[in-house]
Structures are given as structure tokens and as C-alpha cells.
Design a protein around this motif. Structure first.
Motif, PDB file in Angstrom:
ATOM      1  N   ASN A  33      53.504 -66.887  12.070  1.00 10.47           N
ATOM      2  CA  ASN A  33      52.164 -66.509  11.603  1.00 10.47           C
ATOM      3  C   ASN A  33      51.227 -67.686  11.390  1.00 10.47           C
ATOM      4  N   GLN A  34      51.627 -68.894  11.754  1.00 10.92           N
ATOM      5  CA  GLN A  34      50.839 -70.070  11.394  1.00 10.92           C
ATOM      6  C   GLN A  34      50.796 -71.097  12.520  1.00 10.92           C
ATOM      7  N   LYS A  35      49.730 -71.885  12.513  1.00 10.87           N
ATOM      8  CA  LYS A  35      49.601 -73.041  13.382  1.00 10.87           C
ATOM      9  C   LYS A  35      49.247 -74.213  12.472  1.00 10.87           C
ATOM     10  N   LEU A  36      50.188 -75.150  12.311  1.00 11.59           N
ATOM     11  CA  LEU A  36      50.058 -76.192  11.307  1.00 11.59           C
ATOM     12  C   LEU A  36      49.992 -77.579  11.936  1.00 11.59           C
ATOM     13  N   ASP A  37      49.375 -78.522  11.201  1.00 15.10           N
ATOM     14  CA  ASP A  37      49.406 -79.928  11.585  1.00 15.10           C
ATOM     15  C   ASP A  37      50.652 -80.566  10.997  1.00 15.10           C
ATOM     16  N   GLY A  38      51.524 -81.062  11.868  1.00  9.88           N
ATOM     17  CA  GLY A  38      52.749 -81.706  11.424  1.00  9.88           C
ATOM     18  C   GLY A  38      52.655 -83.216  11.557  1.00  9.88           C
ATOM     19  N   LEU A  39      53.068 -83.933  10.533  1.00 12.97           N
ATOM     20  CA  LEU A  39      53.101 -85.395  10.511  1.00 12.97           C
ATOM     21  C   LEU A  39      54.546 -85.848  10.582  1.00 12.97           C
ATOM     22  N   THR A  40      54.840 -86.789  11.469  1.00 10.95           N
ATOM     23  CA  THR A  40      56.183 -87.356  11.575  1.00 10.95           C
ATOM     24  C   THR A  40      56.110 -88.854  11.327  1.00 10.95           C
ATOM     25  N   ILE A  41      56.946 -89.333  10.420  1.00 11.25           N
ATOM     26  CA  ILE A  41      57.075 -90.769  10.164  1.00 11.25           C
ATOM     27  C   ILE A  41      58.455 -91.186  10.655  1.00 11.25           C
ATOM     28  N   LEU A  42      58.486 -91.970  11.708  1.00  9.22           N
ATOM     29  CA  LEU A  42      59.758 -92.352  12.322  1.00  9.22           C
ATOM     30  C   LEU A  42      59.964 -93.856  12.166  1.00  9.22           C
ATOM     31  N   ARG A  43      61.018 -94.192  11.462  1.00 10.98           N
ATOM     32  CA  ARG A  43      61.323 -95.611  11.268  1.00 10.98           C
ATOM     33  C   ARG A  43      62.017 -96.158  12.494  1.00 10.98           C
ATOM     34  N   ASP A  44      61.771 -97.398  12.827  1.00 12.05           N
ATOM     35  CA  ASP A  44      62.425 -98.034  13.970  1.00 12.05           C
ATOM     36  C   ASP A  44      63.934 -97.909  13.826  1.00 12.05           C
ATOM     37  N   GLY A  45      64.579 -97.478  14.909  1.00 12.49           N
ATOM     38  CA  GLY A  45      66.022 -97.299  14.893  1.00 12.49           C
ATOM     39  C   GLY A  45      66.452 -95.885  14.565  1.00 12.49           C
ATOM     40  N   SER A  46      65.517 -95.044  14.087  1.00 14.85           N
ATOM     41  CA  SER A  46      65.827 -93.643  13.812  1.00 14.85           C
ATOM     42  C   SER A  46      65.425 -92.798  15.012  1.00 14.85           C
ATOM     43  N   CYS A  47      66.098 -91.659  15.180  1.00 13.29           N
ATOM     44  CA  CYS A  47      65.791 -90.801  16.327  1.00 13.29           C
ATOM     45  C   CYS A  47      65.249 -89.441  15.896  1.00 13.29           C
ATOM     46  N   ILE A  48      65.237 -89.156  14.590  1.00 10.05           N
ATOM     47  CA  ILE A  48      64.764 -87.855  14.140  1.00 10.05           C
ATOM     48  C   ILE A  48      64.176 -87.983  12.741  1.00 10.05           C
ATOM     49  N   SER A  49      63.106 -87.216  12.508  1.00  4.71           N
ATOM     50  CA  SER A  49      62.503 -87.137  11.192  1.00  4.71           C
ATOM     51  C   SER A  49      61.813 -85.794  11.074  1.00  4.71           C
ATOM     52  N   PRO A  50      62.044 -85.051   9.987  1.00  4.40           N
ATOM     53  CA  PRO A  50      61.394 -83.752   9.829  1.00  4.40           C
ATOM     54  C   PRO A  50      59.881 -83.881   9.740  1.00  4.40           C
ATOM     55  N   SER A  51      59.174 -82.818  10.095  1.00  8.11           N
ATOM     56  CA  SER A  51      57.726 -82.799   9.987  1.00  8.11           C
ATOM     57  C   SER A  51      57.308 -82.582   8.536  1.00  8.11           C
ATOM     58  N   ILE A  52      56.245 -83.284   8.148  1.00  9.96           N
ATOM     59  CA  ILE A  52      55.575 -83.046   6.869  1.00  9.96           C
ATOM     60  C   ILE A  52      54.280 -82.320   7.202  1.00  9.96           C
ATOM     61  N   TYR A  53      54.118 -81.113   6.679  1.00 13.14           N
ATOM     62  CA  TYR A  53      52.952 -80.313   7.039  1.00 13.14           C
ATOM     63  C   TYR A  53      51.769 -80.714   6.177  1.00 13.14           C
ATOM     64  N   LEU A  54      50.642 -81.008   6.843  1.00 13.55           N
ATOM     65  CA  LEU A  54      49.496 -81.594   6.169  1.00 13.55           C
ATOM     66  C   LEU A  54      48.546 -80.580   5.558  1.00 13.55           C
ATOM     67  N   ASP A  55      48.639 -79.327   5.932  1.00 10.10           N
ATOM     68  CA  ASP A  55      47.652 -78.343   5.483  1.00 10.10           C
ATOM     69  C   ASP A  55      47.522 -78.285   3.960  1.00 10.10           C
ATOM     70  N   PRO A  56      48.614 -78.323   3.188  1.00 11.88           N
ATOM     71  CA  PRO A  56      48.435 -78.343   1.728  1.00 11.88           C
ATOM     72  C   PRO A  56      47.696 -79.584   1.237  1.00 11.88           C
ATOM     73  N   PHE A  57      47.872 -80.712   1.923  1.00  7.42           N
ATOM     74  CA  PHE A  57      47.186 -81.937   1.517  1.00  7.42           C
ATOM     75  C   PHE A  57      45.702 -81.882   1.888  1.00  7.42           C
ATOM     76  N   TYR A  58      45.382 -81.251   3.018  1.00  8.51           N
ATOM     77  CA  TYR A  58      43.975 -81.010   3.338  1.00  8.51           C
ATOM     78  C   TYR A  58      43.321 -80.212   2.214  1.00  8.51           C
ATOM     79  N   ALA A  59      44.020 -79.163   1.768  1.00 10.57           N
ATOM     80  CA  ALA A  59      43.471 -78.309   0.707  1.00 10.57           C
ATOM     81  C   ALA A  59      43.266 -79.106  -0.578  1.00 10.57           C
ATOM     82  N   ASP A  60      44.230 -79.999  -0.890  1.00 11.45           N
ATOM     83  CA  ASP A  60      44.075 -80.831  -2.087  1.00 11.45           C
ATOM     84  C   ASP A  60      42.809 -81.680  -1.997  1.00 11.45           C
ATOM     85  N   LEU A  61      42.584 -82.296  -0.831  1.00 13.65           N
ATOM     86  CA  LEU A  61      41.394 -83.120  -0.656  1.00 13.65           C
ATOM     87  C   LEU A  61      40.115 -82.275  -0.756  1.00 13.65           C
ATOM     88  N   GLU A  62      40.155 -81.095  -0.170  1.00 11.96           N
ATOM     89  CA  GLU A  62      38.986 -80.206  -0.232  1.00 11.96           C
ATOM     90  C   GLU A  62      38.706 -79.754  -1.660  1.00 11.96           C
TER      91      GLU A  62
END
Length: 292
Positions: A33-62
Motif C-alpha cells: 500500500n505504500q511507496k517509500l523513500d529508502g535510505l541505505t548506509i553501507l560501510r566499506d567491506g559490508s555487503c548488506i544494510s537494511p533500508s531506513i525509511y525517510l517518510d517519518p523524518f520528512y514529517a518531523d521536519l514538516e
């Protein structure tokens, strides 16, 4: 500041805070039911990192939150993911012998997810639903971690769509079970009291599974519905969320439009967007099954 500008400012601020050795990327993520902006922070040497969804943070800023506070909250979320992983074994997921016993089905609203359905194996159910497949990959306390199975995995696993759906449906019953209780019993469990235990049964039953996880899919078990109809007669089925359905015995379907309106009002005010399932009530006849 519009959301495009917010996203750019967030990336620049995170890059400054984290420094070298990190790769920051954004991608649009299709979820139920949703289309979200996902942020990935990948450290060098890592191959996977879960997405952090930004929509709640957009709302906080708004809503007036300071930019520094929002950036620090994103970083705390990233640190929490590193400290408390969901035991996700990315390499093992490629091996069907690992995943085949972890697959289960979830019902979603097909009208609200037309774009998502283009990329995932599914079948249709009634007028409004698609049967999709998820893979349970970890648990941590009361929390569970799972992912939606996409078409790309079918070739990797060497399995056809119909076989995948059949296996997942069988697993669902074995993995998650069935929990069908009168609403009185459910409410008594949430707020136990001697008075609640003496209350007469309410004319409504809650149908889910023992994990309360994607429990609306239990309506796919026709024998359970048939047995309920034998005991209670014809009934409405209200798909109240992806996690459960409500069964309401009734001699006829004369109130179905009213119940549909109530369902839609509850969706709009009390159900999280990602958990909305039904937009109308259905009627189940003891003699013929679902009446469309």
C-alpha cells in the motif's frame, strides 16, 4: 523545503557526519500500500544494510523538528540496526533448502498495489485481493523479520510460481496455525477482569493465526470457513487488516453496504496505511461459499 530538497540535505549532512568509508544511497521502495523513500548506509567491506525509511523524518521536519535532531535520530536508527540485527542471513536466502520451510502467504489489496504486483509472484482471491509470498528469516523477542518474495528469486530457487504459492500456503498453516476466537475472549485477553469473563459471547469472531502475523490469510483455508458456517450459519467477512479478518454471523446480506462503510471509516482513522487490506465486506453462504 520540499521533500526532494530534504532528501538532498539529509544525504549531505550524513556524508559529513559519517566521513569516509561509507556509501549512502536512496531508492524508492514499494511496500504494501505504500511507496517509500529508502535510505541505505553501507560501510566499506559490508555487503548488506537494511533500508531506513525517510517518510517519518520528512514529517518531523514538516512539523518543525530541527534538522540536526532529525539527522541524529537517523544515525541512532542506523546504530540500532548494527547493534540489534534481525539475524538475516543474506547468503542462505539464495539456497532454497533454507527458505522453503520459511515461506508463508499474505493477503494484500490488489487495487492498492498494482505496481508492486508486477514484480512479485501472486494469485488472485475474490474481487479485491492478491495472495503473495513472504519468507520468515528471523525473530527477536516479539518481533519478526521477513521479506516479500519477488519474481527474481523464482529463477534463483528453480521453482515455478504456482508451486511456490502452493508450498507457501501449506507452510502457512503449519508455521503459524489458526486462531479463531469470539471477540469477547479477545477483549478479555487484552483487558482481563472477572466482569469481562462473565460477559456473553459477542456476535463477532476474530480469525487470525497464533503469531498474529499476516493472519487475514487464514480465510484461504476453506475447511475452517465451512466449519464456522456449520456452527453459526451465514456470515459477513470483514477484512479489517492484513493481520486478521472478522466473521459476523447474519441471516442475510442486507446490511453489507453499511458494514462496508464502517470498514472504510476504520481504515481511514485506525489502521496503519501498510496494514489496510479490505475496502468492502463480503458475504459467506453456508450453501455456496463467498457470494461475489
Amino acid at each position: 523545503m520540499d521533500r526532494k530538497a530534504m532528501k538532498q540535505s539529509i544525504m549531505e549532512a550524513l556524508s559529513r557526519k559519517l566521513g569516509d568509508g561509507y556509501h549512502i544511497s536512496f531508492r524508492q521502495v514499494l511496500k504494501t500500500n505504500q511507496k517509500l523513500d529508502g535510505l541505505t548506509i553501507l560501510r566499506d567491506g559490508s555487503c548488506i544494510s537494511p533500508s531506513i525509511y525517510l517518510d517519518p523524518f520528512y514529517a518531523d521536519l514538516e512539523n518543525g523538528a530541527s534538522f540536526d535532531d532529525v539527522i541524529n535520530e537517523i544515525l541512532r536508527g542506523y546504530d540500532s540496526i548494527k547493534m540489534h540485527p534481525n539475524h538475516f542471513n543474506a547468503a542462505a536466502v539464495k539456497n532454497f533448502s533454507y527458505t522453503k520451510g520459511r515461506l508463508y502467504v499474505e493477503l494484500i489489496n490488489r487495487h492498492l498495489n498494482m505496481e508492486l504486483l508486477q514484480d512479485i509472484p501472486h494469485s488472485m482471491f475474490l474481487d479485491d485481493f492478491a495472495v503473495t509470498v513472504r519468507c520468515l528469516v528471523g525473530t527477536q523477542g516479539a518481533e519478526t523479520a521477513s521479506f516479500l518474495v519477488h519474481n527474481s528469486l523464482l529463477d534463483m530457487w528453480h521453482i515455478e510460481k504456482d508451486a511456490l504459492l502452493s508450498l507457501a500456503l501449506q507452510n502457512t498453516r503449519e508455521l503459524l496455525g489458526i486462531d479463531l476466537r469470539n471477540m469477547r475472549e479477545v477483549l478479555a485477553g487484552l483487558c482481563p477482569s472477572p466482569r469481562a469473563s462473565r460477559t456473553a459471547d459477542m456476535p463477532m469472531w476474530v480469525m487470525t493465526n497464533k503469531q498474529k502475523l499476516s493472519g487475514a490469510s487464514t480465510v484461504l483455508f476453506s475447511d475452517i470457513l465451512e466449519d464456522f458456517a456449520e456452527k453459526h450459519g451465514n456470515f459477513y467477512v470483514i477484512f479489517s487488516s492484513v493481520h486478521e479478518a472478522l466473521l459476523v454471523p447474519t441471516p442475510d446480506s442486507s446490511d453489507i453496504d453499511t458494514i462496508t462503510q464502517i470498514n472504510q471509516q476504520v481504515n481511514a482513522t485506525q489502521v496503519q496505511e501498510g496494514e489496510i487490506l479490505g475496502t468492502k465486506a463480503y458475504y459467506y453462504s453456508k450453501d455456496t461459499g463467498f457470494i461475489l
